[in-house]
Design an enzyme around this catalytic site. Structure first.
Site, PDB file in Angstrom:
ATOM      1  N   PHE A 151     -10.948   0.155  -1.995  1.00 50.50           N
ATOM      2  CA  PHE A 151      -9.759   0.374  -2.320  1.00 50.50           C
ATOM      3  C   PHE A 151      -9.901   0.647  -3.884  1.00 50.50           C
ATOM      4  CE2 PHE A 151      -7.897  -3.946  -2.761  1.00 50.50           C
ATOM      5  CZ  PHE A 151      -6.426  -3.374  -3.742  1.00 50.50           C
ATOM      6  N   LYS A 152     -10.191  -0.766  -4.597  1.00 50.44           N
ATOM      7  CA  LYS A 152     -10.003  -0.150  -5.750  1.00 50.44           C
ATOM      8  C   LYS A 152     -10.640   0.602  -6.278  1.00 50.44           C
ATOM      9  CE  LYS A 152      -8.633  -4.752  -5.250  1.00 50.44           C
ATOM     10  NZ  LYS A 152      -9.726  -5.786  -5.941  1.00 50.44           N
TER      11      LYS A 152
END
Length: 466
Positions: A111-112
Protein backbone atom coordinates in the site's frame (compact mmCIF):
# COMPACT_ATOMS: atom_id res chain seq x y z
CA UNK A 1 -3.34 25.90 2.97
CA UNK A 2 -0.97 26.25 5.94
CA UNK A 3 0.43 23.50 8.13
CA UNK A 4 1.10 23.60 11.88
CA UNK A 5 3.10 21.38 14.23
CA UNK A 6 1.48 18.99 16.71
CA UNK A 7 3.74 20.48 19.40
CA UNK A 8 2.76 24.05 18.72
CA UNK A 9 6.17 25.73 18.67
CA UNK A 10 7.37 25.43 15.04
CA UNK A 11 6.39 28.05 12.44
CA UNK A 12 3.43 27.36 10.14
CA UNK A 13 4.56 26.32 6.65
CA UNK A 14 3.13 26.02 3.15
CA UNK A 15 2.87 22.74 1.25
CA UNK A 16 6.26 22.88 -0.46
CA UNK A 17 8.15 23.47 2.76
CA UNK A 18 6.19 20.78 4.62
CA UNK A 19 6.98 18.35 1.81
CA UNK A 20 10.72 18.97 2.18
CA UNK A 21 10.86 19.44 5.95
CA UNK A 22 9.22 16.23 7.20
CA UNK A 23 9.58 16.57 10.97
CA UNK A 24 8.84 20.00 12.45
CA UNK A 25 11.66 21.91 14.14
CA UNK A 26 10.01 21.42 17.56
CA UNK A 27 9.95 17.64 17.09
CA UNK A 28 6.27 17.57 16.15
CA UNK A 29 4.49 16.42 13.01
CA UNK A 30 2.83 18.76 10.55
CA UNK A 31 -0.95 18.74 10.08
CA UNK A 32 -3.19 21.09 8.08
CA UNK A 33 -4.31 24.21 9.93
CA UNK A 34 -7.85 23.35 8.76
CA UNK A 35 -9.30 20.46 6.77
CA UNK A 36 -11.36 20.73 3.60
CA UNK A 37 -14.91 19.44 4.02
CA UNK A 38 -16.98 17.89 1.24
CA UNK A 39 -20.78 17.69 1.24
CA UNK A 40 -22.55 14.40 0.57
CA UNK A 41 -23.77 15.89 -2.70
CA UNK A 42 -20.21 16.69 -3.76
CA UNK A 43 -18.92 13.24 -2.81
CA UNK A 44 -21.87 11.64 -4.62
CA UNK A 45 -20.92 13.54 -7.79
CA UNK A 46 -17.57 11.73 -7.82
CA UNK A 47 -19.11 8.35 -8.62
CA UNK A 48 -17.61 6.90 -11.78
CA UNK A 49 -14.41 8.95 -11.69
CA UNK A 50 -11.10 7.27 -12.41
CA UNK A 51 -8.79 6.83 -9.42
CA UNK A 52 -6.53 9.70 -10.49
CA UNK A 53 -9.52 12.03 -11.02
CA UNK A 54 -10.83 11.17 -7.55
CA UNK A 55 -7.35 11.67 -6.11
CA UNK A 56 -7.20 15.16 -7.60
CA UNK A 57 -10.52 16.15 -6.00
CA UNK A 58 -9.53 14.83 -2.58
CA UNK A 59 -5.93 16.06 -2.51
CA UNK A 60 -5.90 19.32 -4.42
CA UNK A 61 -7.11 21.43 -1.44
CA UNK A 62 -4.00 20.28 0.48
CA UNK A 63 -1.66 21.26 -2.36
CA UNK A 64 -3.61 24.44 -3.13
CA UNK A 65 -1.62 26.83 -5.34
CA UNK A 66 1.79 25.25 -4.62
CA UNK A 67 1.45 23.22 -7.84
CA UNK A 68 -0.69 24.36 -10.81
CA UNK A 69 -3.80 22.20 -11.20
CA UNK A 70 -2.84 20.86 -14.65
CA UNK A 71 0.62 19.85 -13.45
CA UNK A 72 -0.84 18.11 -10.40
CA UNK A 73 -3.39 16.24 -12.55
CA UNK A 74 -0.62 14.95 -14.82
CA UNK A 75 1.44 13.90 -11.81
CA UNK A 76 -1.50 11.86 -10.49
CA UNK A 77 -2.18 10.31 -13.90
CA UNK A 78 1.47 9.24 -14.13
CA UNK A 79 1.51 7.95 -10.55
CA UNK A 80 -1.46 5.61 -10.83
CA UNK A 81 -0.84 4.50 -14.43
CA UNK A 82 1.90 2.14 -13.17
CA UNK A 83 -0.54 0.10 -11.05
CA UNK A 84 -1.42 -3.34 -12.41
CA UNK A 85 -5.22 -3.11 -12.06
CA UNK A 86 -7.43 -0.71 -13.99
CA UNK A 87 -9.33 0.34 -10.85
CA UNK A 88 -5.99 0.82 -9.00
CA UNK A 89 -7.52 -0.36 -5.69
CA UNK A 90 -9.93 -3.24 -6.48
CA UNK A 91 -12.34 -4.69 -3.93
CA UNK A 92 -12.63 -8.46 -3.38
CA UNK A 93 -15.64 -9.85 -1.51
CA UNK A 94 -14.95 -12.41 1.25
CA UNK A 95 -18.42 -12.85 2.70
CA UNK A 96 -21.74 -11.07 3.10
CA UNK A 97 -20.92 -7.36 3.29
CA UNK A 98 -17.24 -8.13 3.97
CA UNK A 99 -14.49 -6.99 1.63
CA UNK A 100 -10.75 -6.68 1.13
CA UNK A 101 -9.46 -3.65 -0.72
CA UNK A 102 -6.33 -4.69 -2.58
CA UNK A 103 -3.78 -1.94 -2.05
CA UNK A 104 -0.87 -4.01 -3.36
CA UNK A 105 -1.28 -3.51 -7.11
CA UNK A 106 1.58 -0.99 -7.31
CA UNK A 107 5.15 -1.73 -8.45
CA UNK A 108 6.43 -2.89 -5.02
CA UNK A 109 3.30 -4.84 -4.02
CA UNK A 110 2.37 -2.83 -0.93
CA UNK A 111 0.00 0.00 0.00
CA UNK A 112 2.98 2.32 0.44
CA UNK A 113 3.09 2.69 -3.36
CA UNK A 114 -0.04 4.87 -3.29
CA UNK A 115 1.84 7.60 -1.47
CA UNK A 116 5.46 7.01 -2.38
CA UNK A 117 5.00 6.84 -6.14
CA UNK A 118 3.41 10.26 -5.79
CA UNK A 119 5.95 11.56 -3.28
CA UNK A 120 8.85 10.91 -5.67
CA UNK A 121 7.13 12.96 -8.37
CA UNK A 122 6.27 15.75 -5.92
CA UNK A 123 9.87 15.95 -4.74
CA UNK A 124 11.23 15.98 -8.27
CA UNK A 125 8.84 18.79 -9.23
CA UNK A 126 9.58 21.01 -6.23
CA UNK A 127 13.34 20.38 -6.18
CA UNK A 128 13.67 21.09 -9.91
CA UNK A 129 11.80 24.35 -9.42
CA UNK A 130 14.05 25.30 -6.51
CA UNK A 131 17.26 23.91 -8.07
CA UNK A 132 17.86 22.18 -4.74
CA UNK A 133 19.36 18.80 -3.74
CA UNK A 134 18.22 16.84 -0.66
CA UNK A 135 19.14 13.65 1.17
CA UNK A 136 16.21 11.33 1.84
CA UNK A 137 16.62 9.45 5.11
CA UNK A 138 13.99 6.90 5.97
CA UNK A 139 13.35 3.90 8.20
CA UNK A 140 11.41 0.84 7.12
CA UNK A 141 9.90 -2.16 8.85
CA UNK A 142 9.65 -3.78 5.43
CA UNK A 143 7.53 -2.05 2.78
CA UNK A 144 8.26 1.69 3.00
CA UNK A 145 11.87 1.19 1.91
CA UNK A 146 11.21 -0.54 -1.39
CA UNK A 147 8.31 1.79 -2.21
CA UNK A 148 10.44 4.85 -1.44
CA UNK A 149 13.35 3.60 -3.54
CA UNK A 150 11.05 2.73 -6.45
CA UNK A 151 9.26 6.07 -6.19
CA UNK A 152 12.40 8.20 -5.90
CA UNK A 153 15.18 6.31 -7.69
CA UNK A 154 14.82 8.36 -10.88
CA UNK A 155 14.78 11.68 -9.03
CA UNK A 156 17.74 13.73 -10.15
CA UNK A 157 17.88 15.85 -7.02
CA UNK A 158 17.94 13.26 -4.23
CA UNK A 159 20.15 10.71 -2.55
CA UNK A 160 18.22 7.96 -0.74
CA UNK A 161 19.37 6.31 2.49
CA UNK A 162 16.96 3.68 3.83
CA UNK A 163 17.51 2.04 7.22
CA UNK A 164 16.00 -1.39 7.88
CA UNK A 165 16.40 -3.71 10.89
CA UNK A 166 19.02 -6.33 9.99
CA UNK A 167 17.50 -9.81 9.52
CA UNK A 168 14.06 -8.58 10.67
CA UNK A 169 12.33 -8.07 7.34
CA UNK A 170 11.25 -10.82 4.96
CA UNK A 171 13.71 -11.87 2.25
CA UNK A 172 11.44 -10.56 -0.49
CA UNK A 173 11.12 -7.21 1.29
CA UNK A 174 14.90 -6.96 1.69
CA UNK A 175 15.66 -7.92 -1.90
CA UNK A 176 13.12 -5.43 -3.24
CA UNK A 177 15.25 -2.72 -1.64
CA UNK A 178 18.77 -4.05 -2.05
CA UNK A 179 18.62 -5.16 -5.70
CA UNK A 180 17.69 -1.75 -7.13
CA UNK A 181 20.74 -0.25 -8.82
CA UNK A 182 21.60 3.44 -8.68
CA UNK A 183 24.40 5.70 -7.51
CA UNK A 184 21.91 7.60 -5.37
CA UNK A 185 20.47 4.52 -3.58
CA UNK A 186 21.94 3.38 -0.25
CA UNK A 187 20.50 0.58 1.91
CA UNK A 188 21.64 0.34 5.53
CA UNK A 189 20.86 -2.75 7.62
CA UNK A 190 20.96 -1.69 11.28
CA UNK A 191 21.74 -4.27 13.95
CA UNK A 192 18.58 -3.42 15.90
CA UNK A 193 14.81 -3.20 15.44
CA UNK A 194 12.56 -0.83 13.53
CA UNK A 195 12.08 1.49 16.50
CA UNK A 196 15.88 1.92 16.65
CA UNK A 197 15.90 2.86 12.95
CA UNK A 198 12.96 5.24 13.35
CA UNK A 199 14.57 6.89 16.37
CA UNK A 200 17.77 7.54 14.38
CA UNK A 201 15.76 9.16 11.61
CA UNK A 202 13.87 11.43 14.01
CA UNK A 203 17.02 12.44 15.88
CA UNK A 204 18.82 13.15 12.61
CA UNK A 205 16.01 15.42 11.45
CA UNK A 206 16.23 17.24 14.78
CA UNK A 207 19.98 17.83 14.42
CA UNK A 208 21.32 17.86 10.86
CA UNK A 209 24.79 19.11 11.75
CA UNK A 210 26.39 15.94 10.36
CA UNK A 211 25.54 17.26 6.86
CA UNK A 212 27.66 20.38 7.54
CA UNK A 213 25.03 22.69 6.05
CA UNK A 214 25.67 21.39 2.51
CA UNK A 215 22.21 19.85 2.09
CA UNK A 216 19.09 19.01 4.11
CA UNK A 217 17.17 15.87 4.98
CA UNK A 218 13.81 15.04 3.43
CA UNK A 219 11.40 12.45 4.83
CA UNK A 220 9.69 9.50 3.15
CA UNK A 221 8.29 7.96 6.32
CA UNK A 222 4.71 8.73 7.23
CA UNK A 223 5.93 11.66 9.31
CA UNK A 224 5.80 13.37 5.88
CA UNK A 225 2.35 14.89 5.45
CA UNK A 226 2.24 14.01 1.72
CA UNK A 227 2.19 10.31 2.69
CA UNK A 228 -0.97 10.75 4.78
CA UNK A 229 -2.61 12.98 2.18
CA UNK A 230 -2.33 10.35 -0.55
CA UNK A 231 -3.74 7.58 1.65
CA UNK A 232 -6.99 9.44 2.32
CA UNK A 233 -8.11 8.86 -1.27
CA UNK A 234 -8.72 5.13 -1.19
CA UNK A 235 -11.21 5.45 1.66
CA UNK A 236 -13.33 7.59 -0.66
CA UNK A 237 -12.75 5.09 -3.49
CA UNK A 238 -13.98 2.12 -1.42
CA UNK A 239 -17.01 4.00 -0.13
CA UNK A 240 -18.11 5.16 -3.58
CA UNK A 241 -17.75 1.61 -4.95
CA UNK A 242 -20.09 0.19 -2.29
CA UNK A 243 -22.89 2.74 -2.22
CA UNK A 244 -21.35 5.64 -0.36
CA UNK A 245 -21.84 8.34 0.62
CA UNK A 246 -25.50 7.28 0.97
CA UNK A 247 -24.50 4.54 3.40
CA UNK A 248 -21.80 4.47 6.05
CA UNK A 249 -18.70 2.25 5.89
CA UNK A 250 -16.48 0.48 8.40
CA UNK A 251 -12.78 -0.15 7.85
CA UNK A 252 -10.28 -2.48 9.47
CA UNK A 253 -6.69 -1.32 9.05
CA UNK A 254 -3.55 -3.34 9.79
CA UNK A 255 -1.32 -0.69 11.29
CA UNK A 256 1.88 -0.24 13.25
CA UNK A 257 2.78 3.42 12.76
CA UNK A 258 -0.86 4.63 12.70
CA UNK A 259 -0.50 6.53 9.42
CA UNK A 260 -2.86 4.46 7.27
CA UNK A 261 -5.69 4.48 9.79
CA UNK A 262 -5.15 8.17 10.57
CA UNK A 263 -5.88 8.80 6.88
CA UNK A 264 -9.26 7.10 7.43
CA UNK A 265 -9.91 9.32 10.43
CA UNK A 266 -9.23 12.36 8.25
CA UNK A 267 -11.52 11.04 5.50
CA UNK A 268 -14.34 10.96 8.06
CA UNK A 269 -13.56 14.50 9.22
CA UNK A 270 -13.63 15.61 5.58
CA UNK A 271 -17.21 14.42 5.21
CA UNK A 272 -17.06 10.72 4.27
CA UNK A 273 -19.59 8.68 6.30
CA UNK A 274 -17.48 6.20 8.32
CA UNK A 275 -19.06 4.56 11.37
CA UNK A 276 -16.12 2.48 12.62
CA UNK A 277 -12.35 2.25 12.29
CA UNK A 278 -10.70 -0.93 13.61
CA UNK A 279 -7.04 -0.71 14.63
CA UNK A 280 -5.61 -4.16 13.79
CA UNK A 281 -2.25 -4.97 15.43
CA UNK A 282 -0.04 -7.95 16.13
CA UNK A 283 1.67 -8.85 19.43
CA UNK A 284 3.29 -5.41 19.40
CA UNK A 285 -0.01 -4.08 20.62
CA UNK A 286 0.60 -0.65 22.15
CA UNK A 287 -2.21 0.88 20.06
CA UNK A 288 -4.66 -1.85 21.05
CA UNK A 289 -3.78 -1.49 24.73
CA UNK A 290 -4.39 2.23 24.55
CA UNK A 291 -7.64 2.05 22.61
CA UNK A 292 -9.07 -0.79 24.70
CA UNK A 293 -7.87 0.35 28.12
CA UNK A 294 -6.56 3.96 27.92
CA UNK A 295 -3.01 2.94 28.77
CA UNK A 296 -0.12 3.93 26.51
CA UNK A 297 2.91 1.92 27.60
CA UNK A 298 5.90 0.64 25.63
CA UNK A 299 6.75 -3.04 25.99
CA UNK A 300 9.64 -5.05 24.58
CA UNK A 301 9.38 -5.23 20.79
CA UNK A 302 8.74 -8.74 19.49
CA UNK A 303 9.56 -10.28 16.10
CA UNK A 304 6.44 -11.68 14.38
CA UNK A 305 5.17 -13.14 11.11
CA UNK A 306 3.86 -9.65 10.27
CA UNK A 307 7.13 -7.69 10.41
CA UNK A 308 5.80 -4.46 8.91
CA UNK A 309 3.84 -3.98 12.13
CA UNK A 310 6.70 -4.81 14.49
CA UNK A 311 6.62 -1.27 15.83
CA UNK A 312 6.19 -0.04 19.38
CA UNK A 313 6.53 3.74 18.89
CA UNK A 314 3.69 4.73 16.53
CA UNK A 315 4.74 8.10 15.16
CA UNK A 316 1.44 9.15 13.62
CA UNK A 317 -0.49 8.50 16.81
CA UNK A 318 0.77 11.94 17.84
CA UNK A 319 -1.43 13.45 15.13
CA UNK A 320 -4.53 11.86 16.66
CA UNK A 321 -3.48 12.90 20.17
CA UNK A 322 -3.21 16.48 18.90
CA UNK A 323 -6.88 16.40 17.87
CA UNK A 324 -8.00 14.61 21.04
CA UNK A 325 -6.37 17.39 23.08
CA UNK A 326 -8.14 20.17 21.21
CA UNK A 327 -5.01 20.88 19.11
CA UNK A 328 -3.09 21.91 22.22
CA UNK A 329 0.54 21.40 21.21
CA UNK A 330 1.94 21.89 24.70
CA UNK A 331 -0.37 19.21 26.13
CA UNK A 332 0.80 16.76 23.44
CA UNK A 333 4.45 17.57 24.06
CA UNK A 334 4.07 17.00 27.82
CA UNK A 335 2.17 13.75 27.31
CA UNK A 336 4.79 12.30 24.97
CA UNK A 337 7.65 13.36 27.22
CA UNK A 338 5.95 11.49 30.06
CA UNK A 339 5.30 8.49 27.78
CA UNK A 340 9.05 8.14 27.20
CA UNK A 341 9.47 7.56 30.95
CA UNK A 342 6.56 5.20 31.64
CA UNK A 343 2.87 4.44 31.06
CA UNK A 344 0.48 7.33 30.46
CA UNK A 345 -3.28 7.78 30.04
CA UNK A 346 -5.38 10.65 28.78
CA UNK A 347 -8.46 12.16 30.40
CA UNK A 348 -11.35 9.69 30.37
CA UNK A 349 -13.65 11.92 28.34
CA UNK A 350 -11.01 12.31 25.62
CA UNK A 351 -10.48 8.54 25.48
CA UNK A 352 -14.23 7.88 25.33
CA UNK A 353 -14.51 10.37 22.48
CA UNK A 354 -11.93 8.35 20.51
CA UNK A 355 -13.79 5.13 21.28
CA UNK A 356 -16.89 6.43 19.50
CA UNK A 357 -15.09 5.78 16.23
CA UNK A 358 -12.19 3.45 17.00
CA UNK A 359 -12.09 -0.18 18.09
CA UNK A 360 -8.99 -2.36 18.22
CA UNK A 361 -7.70 -5.91 18.38
CA UNK A 362 -4.33 -7.65 18.69
CA UNK A 363 -3.78 -10.90 16.79
CA UNK A 364 -0.85 -13.21 17.54
CA UNK A 365 0.99 -15.39 15.01
CA UNK A 366 -1.28 -18.38 15.73
CA UNK A 367 -4.40 -16.32 15.01
CA UNK A 368 -2.75 -14.87 11.91
CA UNK A 369 -2.03 -18.33 10.49
CA UNK A 370 -5.50 -19.59 11.36
CA UNK A 371 -7.04 -16.69 9.44
CA UNK A 372 -4.82 -17.18 6.37
CA UNK A 373 -5.84 -20.85 6.28
CA UNK A 374 -9.53 -20.18 6.99
CA UNK A 375 -9.95 -17.55 4.28
CA UNK A 376 -8.13 -19.69 1.72
CA UNK A 377 -10.29 -22.72 2.50
CA UNK A 378 -13.45 -20.61 2.27
CA UNK A 379 -12.61 -18.60 -0.85
CA UNK A 380 -9.33 -19.83 -2.37
CA UNK A 381 -8.13 -16.31 -1.65
CA UNK A 382 -4.67 -15.88 -0.17
CA UNK A 383 -4.02 -13.18 2.43
CA UNK A 384 -0.65 -11.85 3.50
CA UNK A 385 -0.15 -11.93 7.30
CA UNK A 386 -0.87 -8.22 7.80
CA UNK A 387 -4.15 -8.35 5.89
CA UNK A 388 -5.05 -11.54 7.76
CA UNK A 389 -4.71 -9.63 11.02
CA UNK A 390 -7.00 -6.96 9.56
CA UNK A 391 -9.65 -9.54 8.61
CA UNK A 392 -9.47 -11.25 12.02
CA UNK A 393 -9.77 -7.92 13.84
CA UNK A 394 -12.67 -6.88 11.60
CA UNK A 395 -14.60 -10.01 12.48
CA UNK A 396 -13.82 -9.72 16.19
CA UNK A 397 -14.73 -6.04 16.47
CA UNK A 398 -17.55 -5.55 13.99
CA UNK A 399 -20.36 -3.49 15.44
CA UNK A 400 -23.05 -3.72 12.74
CA UNK A 401 -23.26 -6.45 10.09
CA UNK A 402 -25.45 -4.23 7.90
CA UNK A 403 -22.55 -1.80 7.43
CA UNK A 404 -19.97 -2.87 4.80
CA UNK A 405 -16.72 -3.88 6.50
CA UNK A 406 -13.64 -3.23 4.35
CA UNK A 407 -10.23 -4.54 5.39
CA UNK A 408 -7.30 -2.74 3.79
CA UNK A 409 -5.19 -5.37 2.02
CA UNK A 410 -1.78 -3.91 2.66
CA UNK A 411 0.64 -6.29 0.90
CA UNK A 412 0.87 -9.10 -1.65
CA UNK A 413 1.12 -12.58 -0.06
CA UNK A 414 4.20 -13.40 -2.16
CA UNK A 415 6.19 -11.04 0.07
CA UNK A 416 5.64 -13.37 3.05
CA UNK A 417 6.04 -17.01 1.96
CA UNK A 418 7.16 -18.09 5.44
CA UNK A 419 3.86 -16.97 6.96
CA UNK A 420 1.90 -18.80 4.25
CA UNK A 421 3.89 -21.97 4.91
CA UNK A 422 3.44 -21.55 8.66
CA UNK A 423 -0.33 -21.48 8.15
CA UNK A 424 -0.21 -25.07 6.90
CA UNK A 425 -1.14 -24.30 3.29
CA UNK A 426 0.81 -26.00 0.51
CA UNK A 427 0.02 -23.25 -2.01
CA UNK A 428 3.05 -21.07 -2.80
CA UNK A 429 2.31 -17.45 -3.69
CA UNK A 430 4.05 -16.39 -6.88
CA UNK A 431 5.73 -13.06 -7.48
CA UNK A 432 4.33 -11.10 -10.43
CA UNK A 433 6.15 -11.26 -13.75
CA UNK A 434 8.11 -8.04 -13.21
CA UNK A 435 9.68 -9.56 -10.08
CA UNK A 436 10.03 -13.17 -11.23
CA UNK A 437 13.85 -12.98 -11.20
CA UNK A 438 14.10 -11.18 -7.83
CA UNK A 439 16.10 -13.96 -6.16
CA UNK A 440 18.66 -13.96 -8.99
CA UNK A 441 19.46 -10.25 -8.77
CA UNK A 442 22.61 -9.00 -7.03
CA UNK A 443 22.12 -7.32 -3.66
CA UNK A 444 23.93 -4.29 -2.33
CA UNK A 445 23.60 -3.07 1.25
CA UNK A 446 25.74 -2.11 4.24
CA UNK A 447 25.35 -3.59 7.73
CA UNK A 448 25.99 -1.06 10.51
CA UNK A 449 25.84 -1.19 14.30
CA UNK A 450 22.90 0.28 16.16
CA UNK A 451 24.73 3.56 16.61
CA UNK A 452 23.49 6.89 15.28
CA UNK A 453 26.97 8.41 14.96
CA UNK A 454 28.08 5.59 12.67
CA UNK A 455 24.96 5.86 10.53
CA UNK A 456 25.29 9.63 10.22
CA UNK A 457 28.98 9.31 9.32
CA UNK A 458 28.07 6.85 6.55
CA UNK A 459 25.46 9.23 5.13
CA UNK A 460 27.81 12.22 5.34
CA UNK A 461 30.44 10.33 3.31
CA UNK A 462 28.21 8.80 0.66
CA UNK A 463 25.71 11.37 -0.53
CA UNK A 464 26.38 12.62 -4.05
CA UNK A 465 28.06 15.95 -3.33
CA UNK A 466 29.82 14.98 -0.10
Amino acid sequence: MRYISTRGEAPALGFEDVLLTGLASDGGLYVPESLPHFSLEEIRSWRGLSYSELAFNVMHPFVDDAIPADDFRKMLDDTYSVFSHQSVAPLVQLDANEWVMELFRGPTLAFKDFALQLLGRLLDYVLEKRKQHVVIMGATSGDTGSAAIEGCRRCEHVDIFILHPHERVSEVQRRQMTTVKGDNIHNIAVRGNFDDCQRMVKESFGNQGFLAGKTQLAAVNSINWARIMAQIVYYFQASLALGGPDRSMAFSVPTGNFGDIFAGYLAKKMGLPISQLVIATNRNDILHRFMSGNKYEQHQLEHTLSPSMDIMVSSNFERLLFDLHGRDGQAVKTLLENASKGPVSIEDYRWKHARKLFDSDAVDDKGTCETIREIYEQNEYLLDPHTAIGVRAARNCRRDSSVPMITLGTAHPAKFPDAIAESGLTVKPQLPAHMADLFERDENYTVLDNNIAGVQEFIAKHWKNA
